[in-house]
Design a protein around this motif. Structure first.
Motif, PDB file in Angstrom:
ATOM      1  N   LEU A 366       0.835  -1.207   0.000  1.00 35.65           N
ATOM      2  CA  LEU A 366       0.000   0.000   0.000  1.00 35.65           C
ATOM      3  C   LEU A 366       0.878   1.269   0.000  1.00 35.65           C
ATOM      4  CD1 LEU A 366      -2.967   0.897   0.121  1.00 35.65           C
ATOM      5  CD2 LEU A 366      -2.818   0.862   2.615  1.00 35.65           C
ATOM      6  N   GLY A 367       2.066   1.148   0.607  1.00 37.43           N
ATOM      7  CA  GLY A 367       2.989   2.282   0.679  1.00 37.43           C
ATOM      8  C   GLY A 367       3.396   2.810  -0.704  1.00 37.43           C
ATOM      9  N   PHE A 368       3.302   1.971  -1.743  1.00 34.68           N
ATOM     10  CA  PHE A 368       3.664   2.414  -3.097  1.00 34.68           C
ATOM     11  C   PHE A 368       2.865   3.655  -3.497  1.00 34.68           C
ATOM     12  CE2 PHE A 368       5.629  -1.436  -5.354  1.00 34.68           C
ATOM     13  CZ  PHE A 368       6.204  -1.868  -4.186  1.00 34.68           C
ATOM     14  N   LEU A 369       1.596   3.646  -3.091  1.00 36.85           N
ATOM     15  CA  LEU A 369       0.745   4.779  -3.496  1.00 36.85           C
ATOM     16  C   LEU A 369       1.251   6.084  -2.897  1.00 36.85           C
ATOM     17  CD1 LEU A 369      -2.841   3.227  -3.419  1.00 36.85           C
ATOM     18  CD2 LEU A 369      -1.400   3.773  -5.390  1.00 36.85           C
ATOM     19  N   THR A 370       1.728   6.021  -1.657  1.00 36.89           N
ATOM     20  CA  THR A 370       2.286   7.241  -1.057  1.00 36.89           C
ATOM     21  C   THR A 370       3.538   7.664  -1.815  1.00 36.89           C
ATOM     22  OG1 THR A 370       1.387   6.811   1.111  1.00 36.89           O
ATOM     23  CG2 THR A 370       3.344   8.184   1.031  1.00 36.89           C
ATOM     24  N   ILE A 371       4.400   6.690  -2.095  1.00 42.32           N
ATOM     25  CA  ILE A 371       5.632   7.024  -2.827  1.00 42.32           C
ATOM     26  C   ILE A 371       5.285   7.698  -4.162  1.00 42.32           C
ATOM     27  CG2 ILE A 371       7.613   6.027  -4.033  1.00 42.32           C
ATOM     28  CD1 ILE A 371       7.786   3.933  -1.855  1.00 42.32           C
ATOM     29  N   PHE A 372       4.350   7.097  -4.895  1.00 45.03           N
ATOM     30  CA  PHE A 372       3.999   7.653  -6.206  1.00 45.03           C
ATOM     31  C   PHE A 372       3.308   9.007  -6.096  1.00 45.03           C
ATOM     32  CE2 PHE A 372       3.809   3.011  -7.792  1.00 45.03           C
ATOM     33  CZ  PHE A 372       5.180   3.025  -7.999  1.00 45.03           C
ATOM     34  N   SER A 373       2.684   9.237  -4.941  1.00 46.04           N
ATOM     35  CA  SER A 373       1.957  10.505  -4.832  1.00 46.04           C
ATOM     36  C   SER A 373       2.914  11.699  -4.816  1.00 46.04           C
ATOM     37  CB  SER A 373       1.060  10.520  -3.596  1.00 46.04           C
ATOM     38  OG  SER A 373       1.829  10.757  -2.458  1.00 46.04           O
ATOM     39  N   PHE A 374       4.204  11.437  -4.606  1.00 49.74           N
ATOM     40  CA  PHE A 374       5.170  12.541  -4.645  1.00 49.74           C
ATOM     41  C   PHE A 374       5.833  12.676  -6.020  1.00 49.74           C
ATOM     42  CE2 PHE A 374       5.046  11.352  -0.137  1.00 49.74           C
ATOM     43  CZ  PHE A 374       4.649  12.572   0.387  1.00 49.74           C
ATOM     44  N   ASN A 375       5.586  11.727  -6.907  1.00 47.79           N
ATOM     45  CA  ASN A 375       6.188  11.848  -8.231  1.00 47.79           C
ATOM     46  C   ASN A 375       5.183  11.530  -9.341  1.00 47.79           C
ATOM     47  OD1 ASN A 375       6.647   8.807  -7.903  1.00 47.79           O
ATOM     48  ND2 ASN A 375       8.040   9.656  -6.371  1.00 47.79           N
ATOM     49  N   ILE A 376       5.135  10.226  -9.793  1.00 49.95           N
ATOM     50  CA  ILE A 376       4.309  10.010 -10.995  1.00 49.95           C
ATOM     51  C   ILE A 376       2.815  10.282 -10.796  1.00 49.95           C
ATOM     52  CG2 ILE A 376       5.803   8.475 -12.360  1.00 49.95           C
ATOM     53  CD1 ILE A 376       4.647   6.108 -11.047  1.00 49.95           C
TER      54      ILE A 376
END
Ligand code: PFF
Length: 467
Positions: A366-376
């Motif tokens: 689920l953490g992927f979504l947070t990571i992506f929310s700062f870039n792609i």
């Protein structure tokens, strides 16, 4: 067998805290974390400073206190993970198992929170690495912004640290209460306090201390909106780890003879002091270096490196600071993971290690979504799909934080406290709080029955524009 005897015989399946001190340290360890040092300053900055801080303090004392007492009480009577504890207690008190859903909302909030908490904790690990390799020296405002920008733009760097942080958390939880949880909190909490005090001295002598303190302490009520009141309440829940079930869980490991009110007072005092201390460290530096208090989630990552830069041997301090912050994050992350792991052990009969890995893997993904929310996915927001108000206009990370902190935590915290004060029989709650004078008991019950619930409901109603 009556309920009381029933409870006397129930004991936790996972052991107990070895002493009152370890319980206090564990709950304080859960409470003190990124919420105090990373989130509090930036939320206060975004919501105008002093008035926000005042409302936050009011929420801590009149809403947070009675709810924390209620949650510890429910845990100690239920002695299971929050879902099962609420199921057992609902059955005992009212013949109704539906209360387990309150525990479930809490566990789901924990899932969401840990998924982004771990990403931000990963940032602190990255900054630790930058500090010790001397990559934070000779900084100016722009370089600090660009270092932070590079980190958030890189999904792979964030993924590496997020993975690393989740592995540490899973590893400690696998070891259980005494060898895992207790050991880590005893080591990590005192160090953090020490380094914050050193930084405070720096802020007093080198930062624009008065500007920082004025911003933090002088309320400007023209800046207060219903949304900022909701944010203050959400932050009170977040920082005290309420509404998620982790306090219920830790309460389940608390021996019967320990004072719930006494421990709660200590925990709340420490948590509040650390948040204020962090604010007093950060804002003077913000004003000294011409940064903006509204700089958002990057605030500490922009301010502190600049401050450390000015001190001789600053890289040692900055390395220490970021690693201790990561430690503080770990002790909170443990409390976010433990309830779901205990649920899995108790219900699926899996081993602790297996449960920790399965749940950890889900949260990690689920953490992927947070990571992506700062870039792609930085441009993505829900309001493009359907119309919505300002609360939902931010990134996915903002939305996760809003749903979990401002909605789910207050909602389940409200229901926990309603259960403890309205549904639970008076003699049962008195039995749990038997060490305090009746007048203090009555005060708790009154606040838990009326003040905290009415407070939470009013804030909700005003945030959705009904009042
Ligand atoms: N209280 C922690 C902090 O301030 O960083 C975060 C947290 C831990 C929130 C556990 C909720 C929770 F259940």
């Amino acid at each position: 067998m009556n309920n009381h005897q029933d409870n006397q015989e129930r004991s936790s399946l996972h052991g107990q805290w070895s002493s009152r001190l370890t319980f206090i340290l564990a709950v304080t360890g859960s409470a003190i974390g990124l919420g105090n040092i990373w989130k509090f300053p930036y939320i206060a900055g975004e919501n105008g400073g002093g008035a926000f801080v005042l409302i936050y303090l009011v929420c801590i004392f009149i809403i947070g206190f009675p709810i924390m007492v209620s949650e510890i009480m429910l845990g100690r009577r239920g002695r299971r993970n929050p879902i099962t504890s609420m199921k057992i207690l609902g059955q005992e008190e009212q013949g109704n198992e539906a209360w387990k859903y309150v525990g479930l909302i809490g566990l789901m909030a924990g899932f969401i929170i840990l998924s982004y908490y771990s990403v931000i904790a990963g940032w602190t690990l990255h900054y630790f690495k930058l500090s010790i390799f001397g990559e934070l020296s000779n900084l100016d405002n722009e370089t600090a912004q660009s270092i932070f920008g590079q980190l958030t733009a890189s999904a792979s760097t964030q993924l590496i640290y997020h993975t690393f942080f989740m592995l540490i958390t899973i590893g400690i939880i696998s070891k259980g209460i005494k060898d895992g949880l207790e050991r880590s909190v005893k080591l990590m909490m005192p160090g953090l306090l020490l380094i914050l005090i050193i930084l405070l001295l720096y802020s007093v002598f080198q930062g624009d201390f008065m500007a920082g303190v004025n911003f933090l302490l002088i309320p400007d009520f023209s800046k207060v909106t219903p949304q900022s009141v909701l944010a203050a309440m959400g932050q009170a829940f977040f920082t005290l780890s309420l509404g998620m079930g982790c306090i219920v869980m830790y309460g389940a490991y608390l021996p019967k003879n320990e004072s719930i009110i006494g421990t709660t007072t200590t925990i709340i005092f420490c948590d509040t002091m650390i948040a204020l201390l962090a604010g007093m460290v950060i804002f003077p530096i913000v004003f000294q270096f011409g940064l903006k208090p509204t700089d958002g989630p990057g605030l500490i990552f922009l301010t502190l490196p600049l401050a450390f830069n000015e001190i001789t041997g600053g890289y040692i301090f900055s390395g220490l600071f970021f690693i201790l912050l990561a430690f503080a994050a770990i002790t909170s992350a443990l409390s976010l993971l433990e309830p779901s792991v205990a649920w899995m052990i108790e219900n699926k009969s899996y081993s602790r290690t297996k449960s920790a890995f399965i749940i950890g893997l889900l949260i990690w993904s689920l953490g992927f979504l947070t990571i992506f929310s700062f870039n792609i996915l930085s441009e993505f927001n829900f309001c493009e799909i359907r119309s919505c108000n300002d609360d939902w206009k931010g990134t996915l990370f903002d939305n996760f934080d809003h749903i979990a902190s401002n909605i789910m935590l207050p909602l389940s915290g409200l229901l926990f406290t309603i259960f403890a004060s309205w549904v639970m029989k008076r003699k049962h709650s008195m039995d749990e709080l038997s060490d305090i004078p009746t007048s203090v008991y009555k005060l708790w019950r009154f606040s838990a029955r009326y003040i905290a619930p009415i407070g939470v409901i009013l804030v909700f109603l005003s945030a959705i524009g009904i009042i």
